[in-house]
Design a protein around this motif. Structure first.
Motif, short mmCIF file in Angstrom:
data_model
loop_
_atom_site.label_atom_id
_atom_site.label_comp_id
_atom_site.label_asym_id
_atom_site.label_seq_id
_atom_site.Cartn_x
_atom_site.Cartn_y
_atom_site.Cartn_z
N GLY A 1 60.14 -7.54 -11.71
CA GLY A 1 59.99 -7.03 -11.06
C GLY A 1 59.36 -6.63 -9.98
N ALA A 2 58.10 -6.20 -10.45
CA ALA A 2 57.21 -5.56 -9.37
C ALA A 2 57.47 -6.57 -8.28
N SER A 3 57.81 -7.98 -8.00
CA SER A 3 57.68 -8.01 -6.85
C SER A 3 59.07 -8.87 -5.95
N CYS A 4 59.75 -8.55 -6.88
CA CYS A 4 61.47 -7.69 -6.65
C CYS A 4 61.44 -6.59 -5.98
N LEU A 5 60.88 -5.32 -6.17
CA LEU A 5 60.31 -4.12 -5.98
C LEU A 5 59.40 -3.75 -4.67
N SER A 6 58.69 -4.74 -4.50
CA SER A 6 57.21 -4.21 -3.52
C SER A 6 57.15 -6.03 -3.47
N ASN A 7 57.04 -7.03 -2.85
CA ASN A 7 56.74 -8.25 -2.29
C ASN A 7 58.00 -9.05 -2.02
N TRP A 8 58.22 -9.99 -2.78
CA TRP A 8 59.47 -10.64 -1.87
C TRP A 8 60.05 -10.33 -0.78
N GLN A 9 60.28 -11.18 0.15
CA GLN A 9 61.39 -10.69 0.82
C GLN A 9 62.36 -10.36 0.96
N THR A 10 63.93 -9.58 1.05
CA THR A 10 64.36 -9.42 0.63
C THR A 10 65.71 -10.08 0.46
N PHE A 11 66.07 -10.86 0.82
CA PHE A 11 67.23 -12.22 0.95
C PHE A 11 66.64 -12.91 -1.19
N ASP B 1 64.23 -1.16 -15.78
CA ASP B 1 63.92 -1.86 -16.48
C ASP B 1 62.44 -2.25 -16.52
N LEU B 2 61.42 -2.06 -15.09
CA LEU B 2 59.92 -2.40 -15.21
C LEU B 2 59.53 -1.40 -15.67
N LYS B 3 60.27 0.28 -15.90
CA LYS B 3 59.54 1.02 -16.46
C LYS B 3 59.26 1.15 -17.50
N SER B 4 60.42 0.22 -18.56
CA SER B 4 60.39 0.72 -20.27
C SER B 4 60.16 -0.96 -20.63
N PHE B 5 59.76 -1.76 -19.56
CA PHE B 5 58.35 -2.84 -19.20
C PHE B 5 57.39 -2.46 -19.81
N MET C 1 56.69 3.31 -19.81
CA MET C 1 56.75 4.27 -18.61
C MET C 1 57.42 5.21 -19.03
N PRO C 2 57.65 6.97 -17.99
CA PRO C 2 58.81 8.09 -19.11
C PRO C 2 59.90 7.48 -17.14
N GLN C 3 61.17 7.85 -17.52
CA GLN C 3 61.98 7.49 -16.65
C GLN C 3 61.62 8.34 -15.56
N ASP C 4 61.29 9.39 -15.88
CA ASP C 4 61.17 10.36 -14.38
C ASP C 4 59.59 10.32 -13.64
N ILE C 5 59.43 9.19 -14.05
CA ILE C 5 57.82 9.00 -13.16
C ILE C 5 57.92 7.53 -12.24
N ARG C 6 57.79 7.67 -10.72
CA ARG C 6 57.71 6.22 -10.17
C ARG C 6 57.15 5.74 -10.34
N VAL C 7 57.42 4.45 -9.68
CA VAL C 7 56.29 3.28 -9.89
C VAL C 7 55.25 3.25 -8.65
N THR C 8 54.28 3.21 -8.95
CA THR C 8 53.18 2.89 -7.94
C THR C 8 52.73 1.65 -7.74
N PHE C 9 52.76 0.72 -6.61
CA PHE C 9 52.31 -0.44 -6.86
C PHE C 9 51.09 0.02 -5.56
N TYR C 10 50.19 -1.26 -6.26
CA TYR C 10 48.53 -1.80 -5.46
C TYR C 10 48.86 -2.34 -4.13
N THR C 11 48.39 -1.66 -3.42
CA THR C 11 47.39 -2.30 -1.87
C THR C 11 46.23 -2.62 -1.89
N PRO C 12 45.92 -3.88 -2.02
CA PRO C 12 44.77 -4.36 -1.52
C PRO C 12 44.00 -3.47 -0.40
N GLU C 13 42.88 -3.41 -0.63
CA GLU C 13 41.81 -3.02 0.13
C GLU C 13 40.82 -3.40 1.21
#
Length: 321
Positions: free
Chosen positions: A176-186, A300-304, A307-319
Motif C-alpha cells: 500500500g505504501a509503495s502504491c501511494l508513494s514509491n512506484w511509478q504511476t502505471f 485500507d493502509l490506515k486500517s492495517f 491508524m485513525p481514519q482522520d489522520i493522514r499517512v506520512t511517508f519517510y523520506t531518507p536524508e
C-alpha cells in the motif's frame, strides 16, 4: 544462546536469536554499512534501511525497538550519531519500500561501477551471496526470494532495471505504501486495481499490457548453487502478474497483488523510459475513480496500521548526507 564472531563485520559479535527478525535485521544493517564504505552517495540507502527496519520491528509481534535490533552498544551509538532521523521517526512515518529493495539499489550501484560486461549475472550472484550471509538460520524474514530484470527490449545495449519481491511480513503495508508513494504511476495504478484483496475493483482498472518486445524475467534468489543462468532458473510469472501487466503465463496461482519482484522492476523501467515504448494499453478510468481508488488504498493502509481514519499517512523520506 551462542555468540559467533564475524570477521567480515569488524569483530562485532552477532547473537543468534530465536527471533529471526532481529538476527536478519542486524545482519542486513551491517551488510549495508559494509557496502557503503567509502561511498558517500550510499548514505541515503543506509538511512532508508535503518528506518524501514526499525518501523518493521516496531510493528512486529513481538515488537522490537531499535536497541533490541542493534544490540551492540558501540554500533548502536555510532548509528544514532550518524543517522538520527530513523531513530526519531520510525514510529510516526511509514517507509516507502522494504529494506531489501534498498540493499538491491546498493548492489546495483556497486556492480555497475565495477562489472559492466556481466552486470545482470553479477548482481544476481551478489544478492545470493548476501542472502547466504544474512540468512544463516534459513528464515526468510526481511529476505526477498525473487529478483526481476526488465528491459525496453531484449538487447545487450538496452538498460536493465531491477526489482525484488516484498521481503516483509504483513506485506499489505509496504505494498500500500509503495502504491501511494514509491512506484511509478502505471504500476501503482495496476496494483491498486486489486489492492488489498484478490478481487478486481468494479469501478477502477489501471492494469496494462507490456509490448511484446519488452523483456521482463524473474529469477529465484534462494537457490543454493550459483549455476550459470539457464532456462530452468527462470521463474514464470504468476497469474497475478499476468492480470496486472499482461505477462504471458500458464500459471493459475495468484499471489498477493504487488508482492512480486515484477512490480518494482517494471516501476523502475517505466520511470526511466518513455511509457509509450513499454505498454500498449490506454487509461480506461476517470480521474474521479482514480482518486477514489487512491483514497480507498490509503484507508485500507490506515486500517492495517491501526491508524485513525482522520489522520493522514506520512511517508519517510531518507536524508542525504
Amino acid at each position: 544462546m551462542a555468540a559467533a564472531a564475524d570477521p567480515d563485520h569488524g569483530g562485532v559479535e552477532l547473537v543468534e536469536s530465536e527471533e529471526p527478525f532481529r538476527t536478519n535485521a542486524l545482519l542486513i544493517i551491517l551488510k549495508a554499512l559494509k557496502l557503503s564504505h567509502n561511498r558517500p552517495h550510499s548514505f541515503v540507502f543506509v538511512d532508508e534501511i535503518l528506518h524501514s527496519i526499525f518501523f518493521l520491528g516496531n510493528i512486529n509481534t513481538p515488537p522490537h525497538s531499535p536497541k533490541d535490533i542493534v544490540n551492540v552498544p558501540e554500533v548502536f551509538e555510532a548509528l544514532l550519531d550518524c543517522y538520527p532521523r530513523p531513530f526519531k521517526l520510525f514510529s510516526s512515518q511509514v517507509p516507502k519500500r522494504s529494506p531489501f529493495s534498498c540493499v538491491l539499489d546498493m548492489v546495483v550501484q556497486v556492480t555497475r561501477e565495477q562489472e559492466r560486461e556481466q552486470e545482470e549475472r553479477n548482481i544476481i550472484r551478489q544478492l545470493r551471496n548476501i542472502i547466504n550471509e544474512v540468512d544463516p538460520s534459513g528464515s526468510r524474514k526481511l529476505i526477498s526470494s525473487t529478483i526481476c530484470v526488465s528491459q525496453r527490449e531484449n538487447s545487450p545495449l538496452s538498460t536493465r532495471y531491477y526489482g525484488v519481491s516484498m521481503s516483509t511480513h504483513r506485506r499489505q503495508i509496504p505494498i500500500g505504501a509503495s502504491c501511494l508513494s514509491n512506484w511509478q504511476t502505471f504500476v501503482a495504478n495496476a496494483v491498486m486495481t486489486y489492492y488489498p484483496h484478490m478481487t478486481k475493483k468494479p469501478y477502477f482498472d489501471g492494469t496494462f499490457t507490456l509490448k511484446p518486445e519488452v523483456r521482463c524475467v524473474a529469477f529465484d534468489l534462494l537457490r543454493e548453487q550459483e549455476e550459470e543462468m539457464a532456462e530452468e532458473v527462470v521463474k514464470p510469472p504468476c497469474r497475478s502478474c499476468g492480470n496486472l501487466y499482461g505477462l504471458a503465463t500458464r500459471e493459475v496461482k495468484e499471489f498477493t497483488y504487488g508482492n512480486c519482484a515484477e512490480a518494482e522492476s517494471l516501476s523502475n523501467l517505466l520511470r526511466n523510459e518513455r511509457a509509450s515504448t513499454i505498454i500498449s494499453s490506454r487509461r480506461e478510468y476517470s480521474e474521479r475513480n482514480l482518486q477514489r481508488a487512491k483514497t480507498q488504498v490509503e484507508n485500507d493502509l490506515k486500517s492495517f496500521l491501526k491508524m485513525p481514519q482522520d489522520i493522514r499517512v506520512t511517508f519517510y523520506t531518507p536524508e542525504t548526507e
